[in-house]
Scaffold this motif. Sequence first.
Motif, PDB file in Angstrom:
ATOM      1  N   TRP A  39       0.714  -0.737  -0.296  1.00  0.00           N
ATOM      2  CA  TRP A  39      -0.146  -0.149   0.640  1.00  0.00           C
ATOM      3  C   TRP A  39       0.967   1.098  -0.271  1.00  0.00           C
ATOM      4  CZ3 TRP A  39      -0.776  -3.686   3.627  1.00  0.00           C
ATOM      5  CH2 TRP A  39      -2.842  -5.187   3.534  1.00  0.00           C
ATOM      6  N   ALA A  43      -1.846   7.721   2.996  1.00  0.00           N
ATOM      7  CA  ALA A  43      -2.704   6.909   4.053  1.00  0.00           C
ATOM      8  C   ALA A  43      -1.908   5.226   4.170  1.00  0.00           C
ATOM      9  CB  ALA A  43      -4.350   6.475   2.764  1.00  0.00           C
ATOM     10  N   ARG A  46       0.815   5.485   7.136  1.00  0.00           N
ATOM     11  CA  ARG A  46       0.214   5.906   8.252  1.00  0.00           C
ATOM     12  C   ARG A  46      -0.124   3.745   8.946  1.00  0.00           C
ATOM     13  NH1 ARG A  46      -1.762  10.252   6.370  1.00  0.00           N
ATOM     14  NH2 ARG A  46      -4.105   9.106   6.046  1.00  0.00           N
ATOM     15  N   PHE A  47      -0.977   3.418   7.410  1.00  0.00           N
ATOM     16  CA  PHE A  47      -1.588   2.304   8.244  1.00  0.00           C
ATOM     17  C   PHE A  47      -0.460   1.284   9.080  1.00  0.00           C
ATOM     18  CE2 PHE A  47      -2.937  -2.380   6.370  1.00  0.00           C
ATOM     19  CZ  PHE A  47      -3.868  -2.294   7.680  1.00  0.00           C
TER      20      PHE A  47
END
Length: 80
Positions: A39, A43, A46-47
Amino acid sequence: MPDPDRAAAQAAVARIQRLSDEHWWTLHQVCLLMRSETWVGPAGRRFGDEVHAAERRLRDLLAEAVTDARQKLSTAPGRP
């Protein structure tokens, strides 16, 4: 004759160790995927940070549980 309370405590320590061993790797696959940038973007970063922090917390808690159980067993009355 062995002390039944000590035997129960030893069994509990063994179970805690088995559970720790079993769950130590729970988040490992996700962390590997995050390291390979599965990913991307803010975002995703952060994940990834959250997943890595969760893995560290999980492993810290598992290690603490095993250490605490062993320490309590070592100070419990009865034969070692």
